[in-house]
Design a protein around this motif. Structure first.
Motif, PDB file in Angstrom:
ATOM      1  N   UNK A 218      -5.511   2.785  10.533  1.00  0.00           N
ATOM      2  CA  UNK A 218      -6.859   2.235  10.691  1.00  0.00           C
ATOM      3  C   UNK A 218      -7.523   2.041   9.335  1.00  0.00           C
ATOM      4  N   UNK A 219      -7.337   3.013   8.450  1.00  0.00           N
ATOM      5  CA  UNK A 219      -7.917   2.899   7.108  1.00  0.00           C
ATOM      6  C   UNK A 219      -7.337   1.708   6.366  1.00  0.00           C
ATOM      7  N   UNK A 220      -6.030   1.507   6.482  1.00  0.00           N
ATOM      8  CA  UNK A 220      -5.406   0.380   5.789  1.00  0.00           C
ATOM      9  C   UNK A 220      -5.878  -0.959   6.352  1.00  0.00           C
ATOM     10  N   UNK A 221      -6.072  -1.036   7.656  1.00  0.00           N
ATOM     11  CA  UNK A 221      -6.583  -2.291   8.236  1.00  0.00           C
ATOM     12  C   UNK A 221      -7.962  -2.622   7.669  1.00  0.00           C
ATOM     13  N   UNK A 222      -8.748  -1.583   7.377  1.00  0.00           N
ATOM     14  CA  UNK A 222     -10.095  -1.825   6.835  1.00  0.00           C
ATOM     15  C   UNK A 222     -10.054  -2.399   5.426  1.00  0.00           C
TER      16      UNK A 222
ATOM     17  N   UNK B  84       0.853  -1.187   0.000  1.00  0.00           N
ATOM     18  CA  UNK B  84       0.000   0.000   0.000  1.00  0.00           C
ATOM     19  C   UNK B  84       0.886   1.233   0.000  1.00  0.00           C
ATOM     20  N   UNK B  85       0.279   2.371  -0.300  1.00  0.00           N
ATOM     21  CA  UNK B  85       0.975   3.655  -0.259  1.00  0.00           C
ATOM     22  C   UNK B  85       0.144   4.627   0.571  1.00  0.00           C
TER      23      UNK B  85
ATOM     24  N   UNK C  29      -8.623   2.971  -6.759  1.00  0.00           N
ATOM     25  CA  UNK C  29      -7.392   2.702  -5.995  1.00  0.00           C
ATOM     26  C   UNK C  29      -7.198   3.684  -4.836  1.00  0.00           C
ATOM     27  N   UNK C  30      -7.953   4.777  -4.827  1.00  0.00           N
ATOM     28  CA  UNK C  30      -7.725   5.851  -3.864  1.00  0.00           C
ATOM     29  C   UNK C  30      -8.611   5.653  -2.634  1.00  0.00           C
ATOM     30  N   UNK C  31      -7.987   5.684  -1.470  1.00  0.00           N
ATOM     31  CA  UNK C  31      -8.694   5.561  -0.193  1.00  0.00           C
ATOM     32  C   UNK C  31      -8.478   6.852   0.584  1.00  0.00           C
ATOM     33  N   UNK C  32      -9.566   7.476   1.032  1.00  0.00           N
ATOM     34  CA  UNK C  32      -9.462   8.763   1.709  1.00  0.00           C
ATOM     35  C   UNK C  32      -9.427   8.613   3.221  1.00  0.00           C
ATOM     36  N   UNK C  33      -8.531   9.360   3.844  1.00  0.00           N
ATOM     37  CA  UNK C  33      -8.504   9.527   5.308  1.00  0.00           C
ATOM     38  C   UNK C  33      -8.664  11.017   5.542  1.00  0.00           C
ATOM     39  N   UNK C  34      -9.817  11.448   6.078  1.00  0.00           N
ATOM     40  CA  UNK C  34     -10.171  12.862   6.086  1.00  0.00           C
ATOM     41  C   UNK C  34     -10.311  13.469   7.482  1.00  0.00           C
TER      42      UNK C  34
ATOM     43  N   UNK D 114      -3.912   3.436  -2.636  1.00  0.00           N
ATOM     44  CA  UNK D 114      -3.225   4.690  -2.331  1.00  0.00           C
ATOM     45  C   UNK D 114      -4.079   5.465  -1.333  1.00  0.00           C
ATOM     46  N   UNK D 115      -3.583   5.588  -0.108  1.00  0.00           N
ATOM     47  CA  UNK D 115      -4.291   6.344   0.923  1.00  0.00           C
ATOM     48  C   UNK D 115      -3.843   7.799   0.858  1.00  0.00           C
ATOM     49  N   UNK D 116      -4.793   8.712   0.707  1.00  0.00           N
ATOM     50  CA  UNK D 116      -4.497  10.147   0.772  1.00  0.00           C
ATOM     51  C   UNK D 116      -5.013  10.642   2.116  1.00  0.00           C
ATOM     52  N   UNK D 117      -4.119  11.247   2.897  1.00  0.00           N
ATOM     53  CA  UNK D 117      -4.414  11.522   4.299  1.00  0.00           C
ATOM     54  C   UNK D 117      -4.345  13.008   4.599  1.00  0.00           C
ATOM     55  N   UNK D 118      -5.456  13.575   5.067  1.00  0.00           N
ATOM     56  CA  UNK D 118      -5.480  14.978   5.459  1.00  0.00           C
ATOM     57  C   UNK D 118      -6.892  15.471   5.687  1.00  0.00           C
ATOM     58  N   UNK D 119      -7.092  16.163   6.813  1.00  0.00           N
ATOM     59  CA  UNK D 119      -8.417  16.670   7.150  1.00  0.00           C
ATOM     60  C   UNK D 119      -8.693  18.043   6.586  1.00  0.00           C
TER      61      UNK D 119
END
Length: 263
Positions: free
Chosen positions: A194-198, A108-109, A175-180, A144-149
């Motif tokens: 936590x997002x990656x575990x999901x 993952x990224x 492919x894009x997973x958001x962490x907001x 690809x997790x993009x992380x930022x609130x």
């Protein structure tokens, strides 16, 4: 008898250095870049300008009391030591590289967020996303997790702005997973885990972390504290006109991270 200070050459040196620092900071503020690495040089610039214009009056006031002379001497030594520590930190940053190199395929990224104004990534964030896109092309199956609130005063999260930027470049939205929710590097890394575990990727799996080049050391320290055990770092270049202000901000962030035990 006191030597009159500053002399003409000293005054011009103070005016040039102070004015340069202040004008550069004001220019960055006009570009909506407002952080510690911009405000501290602005403050130093204003102090230097004040000494250039009213140095003689300041000298007379200081020397009217012995304790003021001693305090002024300690202040100058303290500032000199602080400036040396900043210089040493900058030298260290130029020699550390960009983190642990990738020697196995990541599962993952994670791309760490930065400022996004009106839904558009800042130049620093755009560089991170460009690097992330290159790695996503090299490993076409990893999420690809993009992380930022949400930044103050904005209506779109950093993660949303990042996702739209990557999609505009051609990355599949699947492919894009958001962490907001995150508002700091520590939260970036905790919430991204936590997002990656999901999606079935745990913290033992090899994961590629994309951030700015100067940010890779602190991000790695925080990641270790947050339980990441197999993290690789890819550092994106920082635009030259922002570089040293970003380094100064990171200098203070490293100190605060240590004080608040983020690593």
């Amino acid at each position: 008898m006191l030597r009159r200070w500053p002399h003409k050459r000293e005054r011009w040196a103070l005016l040039s250095l102070g004015g340069g620092l202040l004008l550069h900071s004001l220019w960055l503020v006009s570009l909506h870049v407002t952080h510690t690495g911009v405000m501290v040089p602005a403050l130093i610039g204003m102090v230097l300008l004040a000494l250039a214009l009213w140095g003689a009056a300041w000298q007379r006031w200081v020397h009217s009391r012995a304790w003021r002379v001693q305090l002024w001497r300690w202040g100058r030594w303290g500032f000199a030591l602080w400036a040396l520590s900043v210089a040493a930190y900058f030298v260290w940053l130029t020699h550390i590289g960009t983190g642990r190199p990738v020697d196995q395929a990541p599962q993952a990224m994670v791309v760490l967020g930065s400022t996004a104004l009106k839904g558009k990534p800042s130049p620093t964030l755009a560089q991170r996303l460009n690097v992330a896109y290159g790695w996503a092309q090299q490993y076409p199956r990893i999420p690809v997790v993009v992380s930022g609130g949400m930044d103050l005063g904005q209506t779109v999260t950093e993660a949303q702005a990042m996702a739209e930027y990557l999609q505009a470049r051609g990355l599949s939205p699947q492919r894009i997973v958001l962490e907001e929710k995150s508002t700091s590097t520590y939260e970036n890394l905790v919430f991204s885990a936590k997002v990656l575990r999901s999606v079935g990727v745990n913290q033992d799996a090899p994961v590629l972390l994309v951030t700015s080049d100067f940010h890779t050391p602190r991000a790695g320290w925080i990641a270790a504290r947050a339980g990441w055990r197999n993290l690789y770092a890819a550092g994106a270049p920082t635009p030259l006109y922002l570089r040293y202000n970003a380094w100064l901000r990171e200098y203070f962030a490293c100190i605060s991270g240590w004080l608040f035990r983020e690593y």
